[in-house]
Design a protein around this motif. Structure first.
Motif, PDB file in Angstrom:
ATOM      1  N   TYR A   1      -7.503   1.050  -2.014  1.00  0.00           N
ATOM      2  CA  TYR A   1      -6.671  -0.145  -2.163  1.00  0.00           C
ATOM      3  C   TYR A   1      -7.132  -1.249  -1.218  1.00  0.00           C
ATOM      4  CZ  TYR A   1      -3.232   2.986  -4.376  1.00  0.00           C
ATOM      5  OH  TYR A   1      -2.598   3.888  -5.200  1.00  0.00           O
TER       6      TYR A   1
ATOM      7  N   LYS B   1      -5.795  -2.072  -6.676  1.00  0.00           N
ATOM      8  CA  LYS B   1      -6.543  -0.818  -6.753  1.00  0.00           C
ATOM      9  C   LYS B   1      -8.014  -1.158  -6.976  1.00  0.00           C
ATOM     10  CE  LYS B   1      -2.967   2.285  -8.554  1.00  0.00           C
ATOM     11  NZ  LYS B   1      -2.616   3.225  -9.663  1.00  0.00           N
TER      12      LYS B   1
ATOM     13  N   ILE C   1       0.855  -1.187   0.000  1.00  0.00           N
ATOM     14  CA  ILE C   1       0.000   0.000   0.000  1.00  0.00           C
ATOM     15  C   ILE C   1       0.892   1.240   0.000  1.00  0.00           C
ATOM     16  CG2 ILE C   1      -1.892   1.177   1.167  1.00  0.00           C
ATOM     17  CD1 ILE C   1      -2.575  -1.632   0.209  1.00  0.00           C
TER      18      ILE C   1
ATOM     19  N   ASN D   1     -11.204  -7.776  -3.186  1.00  0.00           N
ATOM     20  CA  ASN D   1     -10.561  -6.921  -4.173  1.00  0.00           C
ATOM     21  C   ASN D   1     -11.406  -6.712  -5.429  1.00  0.00           C
ATOM     22  OD1 ASN D   1     -10.324  -9.419  -5.364  1.00  0.00           O
ATOM     23  ND2 ASN D   1      -8.125  -9.616  -4.969  1.00  0.00           N
TER      24      ASN D   1
END
Length: 432
Positions: free
Chosen positions: A253, A259, A234, A298
């Protein structure tokens, strides 16, 4: 007139211009007696005056703690002055051990008067320590941070912790005092902490207690219980959120460095929902266009049934112009004045998505997904917290109306730990 005659007449003569003058006889040995007076100059006297000084130019402390090791030094002419009676006076709630606001003692051979421990009042505050001895005096300012006992609440029970007084309560058993992050058992998890998430519980992982944080050099970490791991993927300086999320320059993030989204304008705190989605890590957010989304691990999905511009909350809730929406677009409630952040309670209710709120009339409600239920046993006007807690006039209530704690100075947002129950961490306005 001859010079002799002039002398005999007392030295007075008249010039040709008529002006009378007195002359001194050359060689006359007139003497004026000089008297020597043995008087000390003001500068010499000043150096012998008694001087007092505290050992520090200023002091600081935390409510319910003590300031130890303070002393006053007496000097004359720059040398230690022993045997001097000195009185030290405290004010504004500061007291010596035993409760007195004054202490009188005699300086030792080193010129010092050592002071007893000084109790800092729970509320802290600014004050001044004063010392006098005859006409000599001195003072030193003192500042005190608000103190109070750190406590973890589980349902209706309270459990004292080993955390220092005055710490800020966070979720999942974490407390922050200054720049030091503590776990519930008193372990120092990290120092030099500049920012933290609110803290969260992730069932089935480690010991379930998590928090993300940033140190003063911008480095990022995730703590699991008392153990910290660097979030090295990060970007430095990111804002730590719950459930493994971080925000930097409008980019969201995940902890693995993915991302999730750019142009992010607002996010919820983030939360963990066991048995749901990709690893159970969730966060809701709004982009700069006002569009709304829910991220799972994610990956990200548009919350297209929610009005643009709504405020993202946890557990799939959004708030827009006083209307509370669930992620499927259902209008859960209207005339909403305040909400908790939202939380997930595994094994409870319809699908375990909960949020507490207060309507404009002051009534308290708890929502289970799309169903809102009035909590008539909670006082009107109470502040809604997660996990079934409400706060009113420094009294903490559970959703069933039970008074869980009084004299509450600060709370975490509250959270649910599967198979363990409803939790909130608090700080009281009491020293014990």
């Amino acid at each position: 007139m001859s010079e002799e005659a002039r002398a005999e007449s007392g030295g007075v003569f008249t010039d040709a211009d008529g002006v009378r003058r007195r002359t001194l006889i050359a060689g006359a040995a007139w003497t004026i007696p000089v008297i020597a007076v043995a008087t000390a100059s003001p500068a010499t006297a000043a150096t012998n005056d008694l001087k007092l000084a505290f050992d520090k130019s200023s002091y600081s402390g935390t409510g319910c703690e003590t300031i130890k090791g303070a002393y006053v030094t007496a000097t004359r002419g720059g040398s230690a002055a022993s045997g001097e009676s000195v009185t030290v006076t405290l004010a504004d709630g500061y007291t010596f051990d035993g409760g007195s606001t004054t202490y009188t003692g005699t300086t030792g051979t080193d010129g010092r008067l050592n002071l007893p421990a000084i109790n800092v009042p729970q509320k802290g505050g600014d004050s001044t320590f004063s010392a006098t001895s005859g006409s000599a005096s001195t003072s030193a300012p003192v500042t005190g941070a608000e103190g109070g006992q750190a406590i973890q609440v589980k349902d209706k029970a309270t459990n004292s912790t080993k955390v220092p007084n005055g710490a800020t309560p966070l979720n999942a058993g974490y407390f922050l005092q200054g720049t030091t992050l503590y776990f519930l058992d008193g372990t120092v998890v990290a120092s030099d902490v500049a920012a933290t998430s609110t803290g969260y519980y992730a069932d089935g992982q480690g010991n379930g207690n998590y928090i993300n944080y940033r140190t003063s050099d911008g480095k990022l970490y995730q703590a699991e219980g008392t153990k910290s791991t660097a979030a090295s993927k990060i970007p430095d300086g990111a804002t730590p959120l719950n459930a493994g999320y971080f925000l930097k320059s409008s980019t969201l993030y995940f902890i693995d460095g993915t991302k999730i989204a750019t142009n992010v304008a607002a996010t919820s705190d983030g939360y963990y929902a066991v048995d749901q989605g990709n690893g159970g890590n969730f966060i809701n957010y709004r982009d700069s266009d006002g569009k709304l989304y829910q991220a799972t691990g994610n990956t990200s999905t548009a919350a297209s049934k929610i009005p643009d511009g709504a405020t993202p909350l946890d557990a799939g809730y959004f708030l827009n112009d006083g209307v509370l929406y669930f992620i499927d677009g259902t209008e859960v409630a209207k005339d909403v004045a305040a909400t908790s952040t939202g939380y997930y309670a595994s094994g409870q209710g319809t699908n375990s998505n909960f949020i507490n709120y207060r309507d404009k009339s002051g009534k308290a409600y708890q929502v289970d997904a799309t169903k809102a239920t009035a909590q008539s046993k909670v006082p009107d006007g109470a502040t809604p917290l997660n996990a079934g807690y409400f706060l009113k006039d420094n009294v903490l209530y559970f959703v069933d109306g039970t008074k869980v704690a009084e004299n509450v100075a600060a709370t975490s947002t509250g959270y649910y730990a599967k198979d363990y129950g409803n939790y909130v961490d608090i700080r009281t306005s009491e020293c014990s």
